[in-house]
Write a protein that holds these residues in place. Structure first.
Motif, PDB file in Angstrom:
ATOM      1  N   ARG A 258       0.825  -1.208   0.000  1.00 43.92           N
ATOM      2  CA  ARG A 258       0.000   0.000   0.000  1.00 43.92           C
ATOM      3  C   ARG A 258       0.862   1.261   0.000  1.00 43.92           C
ATOM      4  O   ARG A 258       0.537   2.247  -0.667  1.00 43.92           O
ATOM      5  CB  ARG A 258      -0.956  -0.009   1.202  1.00 43.92           C
ATOM      6  N   LEU A 259       1.970   1.226   0.737  1.00 42.74           N
ATOM      7  CA  LEU A 259       2.831   2.403   0.762  1.00 42.74           C
ATOM      8  C   LEU A 259       3.563   2.570  -0.568  1.00 42.74           C
ATOM      9  O   LEU A 259       3.690   3.682  -1.085  1.00 42.74           O
ATOM     10  CB  LEU A 259       3.825   2.315   1.914  1.00 42.74           C
ATOM     11  N   ALA A 278      -4.307   6.575   2.805  1.00 43.37           N
ATOM     12  CA  ALA A 278      -5.577   5.870   3.024  1.00 43.37           C
ATOM     13  C   ALA A 278      -5.979   5.154   1.744  1.00 43.37           C
ATOM     14  O   ALA A 278      -7.157   4.987   1.460  1.00 43.37           O
ATOM     15  CB  ALA A 278      -6.667   6.858   3.460  1.00 43.37           C
ATOM     16  N   ILE A 279      -4.984   4.707   0.971  1.00 41.24           N
ATOM     17  CA  ILE A 279      -5.257   4.048  -0.296  1.00 41.24           C
ATOM     18  C   ILE A 279      -6.095   2.787  -0.069  1.00 41.24           C
ATOM     19  O   ILE A 279      -5.838   2.013   0.855  1.00 41.24           O
ATOM     20  CB  ILE A 279      -3.931   3.727  -1.028  1.00 41.24           C
ATOM     21  N   GLY A 284      -9.948  -3.765 -10.277  1.00 36.91           N
ATOM     22  CA  GLY A 284      -9.994  -2.671 -11.224  1.00 36.91           C
ATOM     23  C   GLY A 284      -8.827  -1.717 -11.056  1.00 36.91           C
ATOM     24  O   GLY A 284      -8.522  -0.939 -11.961  1.00 36.91           O
ATOM     25  N   TYR A 285      -8.155  -1.805  -9.893  1.00 32.50           N
ATOM     26  CA  TYR A 285      -6.981  -0.962  -9.643  1.00 32.50           C
ATOM     27  C   TYR A 285      -5.825  -1.408 -10.539  1.00 32.50           C
ATOM     28  O   TYR A 285      -5.594  -2.610 -10.720  1.00 32.50           O
ATOM     29  CB  TYR A 285      -6.581  -1.071  -8.171  1.00 32.50           C
ATOM     30  N   ARG A 286      -5.087  -0.461 -11.085  1.00 31.76           N
ATOM     31  CA  ARG A 286      -3.913  -0.757 -11.906  1.00 31.76           C
ATOM     32  C   ARG A 286      -2.660  -0.589 -11.041  1.00 31.76           C
ATOM     33  O   ARG A 286      -2.328   0.510 -10.626  1.00 31.76           O
ATOM     34  CB  ARG A 286      -3.841   0.170 -13.118  1.00 31.76           C
ATOM     35  N   MET A 306      -9.819  -7.937  -0.418  1.00 31.29           N
ATOM     36  CA  MET A 306     -10.129  -7.153  -1.620  1.00 31.29           C
ATOM     37  C   MET A 306      -8.850  -6.798  -2.364  1.00 31.29           C
ATOM     38  O   MET A 306      -8.793  -6.842  -3.598  1.00 31.29           O
ATOM     39  CB  MET A 306     -10.901  -5.898  -1.237  1.00 31.29           C
ATOM     40  N   LEU A 307      -7.804  -6.444  -1.622  1.00 32.65           N
ATOM     41  CA  LEU A 307      -6.528  -6.079  -2.239  1.00 32.65           C
ATOM     42  C   LEU A 307      -5.936  -7.257  -3.018  1.00 32.65           C
ATOM     43  O   LEU A 307      -5.525  -7.097  -4.177  1.00 32.65           O
ATOM     44  CB  LEU A 307      -5.563  -5.581  -1.167  1.00 32.65           C
TER      45      LEU A 307
END
Length: 343
Positions: A258-259, A278-279, A284-286, A306-307
């Motif tokens: 995430r960082l 706060a990502i 759908g995330y690239r 989800m990640l």
């Protein structure tokens, strides 16, 4: 997306209450794109990576942020989760209905705090008395803040003081461990070095919000918690150079991922970062910064499941988790690992 798409059934006996020993003896499920699932162990990692690859670890250190105290006759529990300044921390409070702004809370070892402000999410700002940094007070009065799915089954004990820290722990501030790195030992790291696999560290202080359930029915309505992190210029430069030379950047843990993603621009370049992120990563995330992820097995309907579904696909991860459950893998913080390679 509908949150129930990320649900699955986990038998309670699959929840690990203690880590395996030695740490690198934990099992590891290898999930690679368009390839069969592989049952391996963490100690097999050097043979699964390539020379020039780089593992990225989180060097945050878990502080004993769980406090049990009293406001008069009322028992008050507090889990500190985000530092505001030298004397003030934001905290989740148990029995908060007995607490009012301005109340004094007495904790063990003569540690005292004032309930300064209640926030919209139900957490409180606690202002601690005295001149010592709060981290010093916690060493006297606090306990390790084990995840609720462990703490609800057994009490915290002395073993957790070391078991719930990674070998990279150097910077105080986390209230939950970056658990993917719990599997690493100096011996494993030396073997990785010999195999030409590099490693770097960054800092992201994991907050208690990582355990908060997603209560919304749709991911678009979930407010992600913020956590503080830092990547320095030299580390960013080395990671960019490794990718330019053909190496893969593999995040060890969702916190590192995430960082890294927060610090990376649309051009794929990792930049220095110092501040809150706060990502919230969903399908759908690239992905821009990482080429793979090593991570433990996560809770159903959690932001972390989800990640990983965003990285590998929902159907692929549901299949992988069904395999892990059927094959007796151990889940969650003290559990086994997975290596996710999307490309």
């Amino acid at each position: 997306m509908r949150v129930d798409l990320f649900d699955f059934q986990l038998p309670p006996e699959r929840i690990a209450l203690r880590p395996v020993r030695p740490r690198d003896a934990a099992r590891m499920l290898v999930v690679a794109a368009n390839e069969p699932l592989l049952d391996r162990h963490v100690r097999d990692l050097p043979g699964l990576l390539r020379r020039g690859d780089v593992l990225v670890f989180n060097d945050t250190r878990v502080i004993p942020a769980q406090l049990e105290g009293r406001r008069g006759e009322a028992r008050i529990g507090a889990t500190l989760h985000k530092r505001i300044d030298l004397r003030r921390w934001q905290a989740f409070v148990r029995n908060a209905k007995r607490l009012h702004e301005g109340d004094r809370i007495d904790f063990p070892a003569d540690v005292m705090a004032i309930a300064e402000e209640r926030h919209a999410d139900g957490s409180w700002t606690l202002a601690f008395a005295g001149d010592e940094p709060v981290e010093v007070l916690l060493e006297r009065a606090g306990q390790m803040p084990l995840p609720p799915y462990i703490a609800g089954k057994r009490p915290t004990d002395a073993a957790d003081r070391s078991d719930y820290q990674t070998m990279f722990a150097a910077r105080d501030g986390a209230v939950a461990a970056p658990t993917a790195a719990l599997h690493f030992t100096p011996e494993l790291l030396a073997t990785l070095d010999e195999a030409g696999v590099g490693h770097e560290t960054l800092t992201l202080h994991v907050g208690a919000g990582t355990f908060l359930p997603v209560k919304a029915e749709d991911t678009a309505d979930h407010a992600m918690h913020a956590e503080w992190g830092r990547i320095d210029q030299a580390t960013a430069d080395r990671l960019n150079a490794a990718r330019a030379a053909g190496g893969r950047v593999i995040a060890v843990g969702t916190t590192s991922l995430r960082l890294l993603e927060s610090a990376t621009g649309e051009d794929g370049m990792i930049r220095p970062f110092d501040g809150d992120t706060a990502i919230f990563i969903t399908p759908g995330y690239r992905f821009r910064a990482i080429d793979g992820l090593m991570t433990n097995f996560h809770l159903p309907k959690s932001t972390l499941f989800m990640l990983v579904s965003a990285l590998m696909g929902i159907e692929r991860m549901q299949l992988a988790y069904a395999h892990a459950i059927a094959e007796g893998y151990r889940f969650y913080s003290y559990g086994d690992s997975s290596l996710l390679m999307p490309g």
